[in-house]
Scaffold this active site. Sequence first.
Site, mmCIF file in Angstrom:
data_model
loop_
_atom_site.group_PDB
_atom_site.id
_atom_site.type_symbol
_atom_site.label_atom_id
_atom_site.label_comp_id
_atom_site.label_asym_id
_atom_site.label_seq_id
_atom_site.Cartn_x
_atom_site.Cartn_y
_atom_site.Cartn_z
ATOM 1 N N ASP A 156 -14.516 14.215 111.051
ATOM 2 C CA ASP A 156 -13.713 13.061 110.654
ATOM 3 C C ASP A 156 -12.372 13.051 111.390
ATOM 4 O O ASP A 156 -11.833 11.993 111.724
ATOM 5 C CB ASP A 156 -13.483 13.088 109.137
ATOM 6 C CG ASP A 156 -13.471 11.707 108.513
ATOM 7 O OD1 ASP A 156 -13.405 10.718 109.271
ATOM 8 O OD2 ASP A 156 -13.518 11.602 107.279
ATOM 9 N N TRP A 175 -16.007 -1.759 104.927
ATOM 10 C CA TRP A 175 -16.840 -0.597 104.630
ATOM 11 C C TRP A 175 -17.878 -0.908 103.558
ATOM 12 O O TRP A 175 -19.035 -0.500 103.670
ATOM 13 C CB TRP A 175 -15.954 0.566 104.224
ATOM 14 C CG TRP A 175 -16.578 1.932 104.315
ATOM 15 C CD1 TRP A 175 -16.335 2.969 103.477
ATOM 16 C CD2 TRP A 175 -17.515 2.438 105.287
ATOM 17 N NE1 TRP A 175 -17.057 4.084 103.859
ATOM 18 C CE2 TRP A 175 -17.793 3.790 104.966
ATOM 19 C CE3 TRP A 175 -18.152 1.868 106.402
ATOM 20 C CZ2 TRP A 175 -18.675 4.578 105.699
ATOM 21 C CZ3 TRP A 175 -19.034 2.659 107.132
ATOM 22 C CH2 TRP A 175 -19.288 3.985 106.793
ATOM 23 N N ALA A 185 -16.694 1.435 109.982
ATOM 24 C CA ALA A 185 -17.528 0.310 109.572
ATOM 25 C C ALA A 185 -17.933 -0.548 110.766
ATOM 26 O O ALA A 185 -19.042 -1.092 110.804
ATOM 27 C CB ALA A 185 -16.772 -0.538 108.548
ATOM 28 N N GLU A 196 -4.409 4.298 104.255
ATOM 29 C CA GLU A 196 -4.416 5.324 103.217
ATOM 30 C C GLU A 196 -3.572 6.543 103.585
ATOM 31 O O GLU A 196 -3.060 7.253 102.711
ATOM 32 C CB GLU A 196 -5.852 5.769 102.924
ATOM 33 C CG GLU A 196 -6.815 4.660 102.516
ATOM 34 C CD GLU A 196 -6.565 4.128 101.105
ATOM 35 O OE1 GLU A 196 -5.466 4.356 100.566
ATOM 36 O OE2 GLU A 196 -7.482 3.480 100.562
ATOM 37 N N LYS A 205 -6.913 14.321 106.967
ATOM 38 C CA LYS A 205 -7.067 13.962 108.381
ATOM 39 C C LYS A 205 -6.417 12.615 108.682
ATOM 40 O O LYS A 205 -6.064 12.330 109.832
ATOM 41 C CB LYS A 205 -8.549 13.970 108.783
ATOM 42 C CG LYS A 205 -9.475 13.085 107.966
ATOM 43 C CD LYS A 205 -9.500 11.645 108.396
ATOM 44 C CE LYS A 205 -10.312 10.807 107.441
ATOM 45 N NZ LYS A 205 -10.290 9.364 107.770
ATOM 46 N N GLY A 217 -17.317 10.973 105.704
ATOM 47 C CA GLY A 217 -17.594 11.629 106.971
ATOM 48 C C GLY A 217 -17.083 10.793 108.117
ATOM 49 O O GLY A 217 -16.464 9.734 107.914
ATOM 50 N N SER A 241 -9.532 2.974 113.848
ATOM 51 C CA SER A 241 -8.858 3.631 112.731
ATOM 52 C C SER A 241 -7.545 2.935 112.385
ATOM 53 O O SER A 241 -6.652 2.814 113.230
ATOM 54 C CB SER A 241 -8.584 5.093 113.069
ATOM 55 O OG SER A 241 -7.671 5.658 112.157
ATOM 56 N N ARG A 242 -7.407 2.514 111.122
ATOM 57 C CA ARG A 242 -6.161 1.898 110.689
ATOM 58 C C ARG A 242 -5.010 2.892 110.716
ATOM 59 O O ARG A 242 -3.866 2.537 110.995
ATOM 60 C CB ARG A 242 -6.319 1.314 109.286
ATOM 61 C CG ARG A 242 -7.249 0.113 109.238
ATOM 62 C CD ARG A 242 -7.352 -0.451 107.831
ATOM 63 N NE ARG A 242 -8.241 -1.601 107.795
ATOM 64 C CZ ARG A 242 -8.490 -2.311 106.705
ATOM 65 N NH1 ARG A 242 -7.933 -1.954 105.551
ATOM 66 N NH2 ARG A 242 -9.309 -3.343 106.751
#
Length: 330
Positions: free
Chosen positions: A241, A11, A137, A278, A188, A133, A251-252
Amino acid sequence: MKIRVIGTGSWGTALAQVLCDNGEDVILYGVSKDEVDDINNNHRNSKYFDTLINPKLKASNDFNIVRDADVVLLGVPVMAIESVCHQLEETLDHPVLLINVAKGFHPVTKERLSVAIRSFMNDKLLDLVSLIGPSHAEEVILRKLTTVNSVCENDESARTVQKIFANDYFRVYTNNDVIGAEIAAATKNVMAIASGVLEGLGQGDNARAALMTRGLAEMTRFGMAFGSKKETFLGLNGVGDLIVTCSSYHSRNFNCGLNIGKANDASEFLKNNTKTTEGINTCRVVRELALEKGIDMPITNEVYAVLFEGKRPDEAIRDLMTRPLKAEVI
């Protein structure tokens, strides 16, 4: 304007390229010599991307590059923010405009990130803006169309960040609901883990639509209990998002849930995972805060049980689906 980006991760690199494309004076700081050399010598960051990046983008292993900065962007995971802020506070001899792009809560104090960051920076902080938002990346680095929010209570600071980032592929809006935007961006990720679990268990579009809709209601309920605006959750930082994070293999957090769902167990993933996810810490913090305030968070509670209490995902889904029937509340 001199802009320094802390972190040569995916990112940080992608956003630094946006700034470089816009003709800004930008330098990336990274700990890894290999990543810095790759950027400077090969115009790549091969650890994260299989593509050439703007050849004008430069990187350095010398943290002192921040000394002449007007703007500093924190492109590091939540767990590293406190130490980086302390390093900035010690290195800078003047206040800077700080941009945060991480999403989550402080793991110990449970504070929103803007609250935590402000407490770390003392007199070296001119203002703090969150740039958040629906964005991956992997797409921004390819200059695919992306839209995010520049979030700050001070409209002038939000507009400054908006102007330095905006171009024909990266559109930036401003938003002054800091509480709502930060909470939406963080919570989210819990829903994205749940969405990945559904995918891993072989569920379909119906299940994901239900998860995202009821997840949005849960996120909104949580945010409003802390003073956010309801409409923020209907915008880019909320539903926008949520859609991208719950639907994408980039998305991790989605991939975390996907692996857990496939195994119908979280233990192996948690034992072997080396990537920053996260949503795991966010789930713990959100559950604790919700319990303190008496907020009903059924999806978050089940994700927590899977991640931290050894509950099987299929049992968690069954328990969600067989709760007492009621009218839908938005």
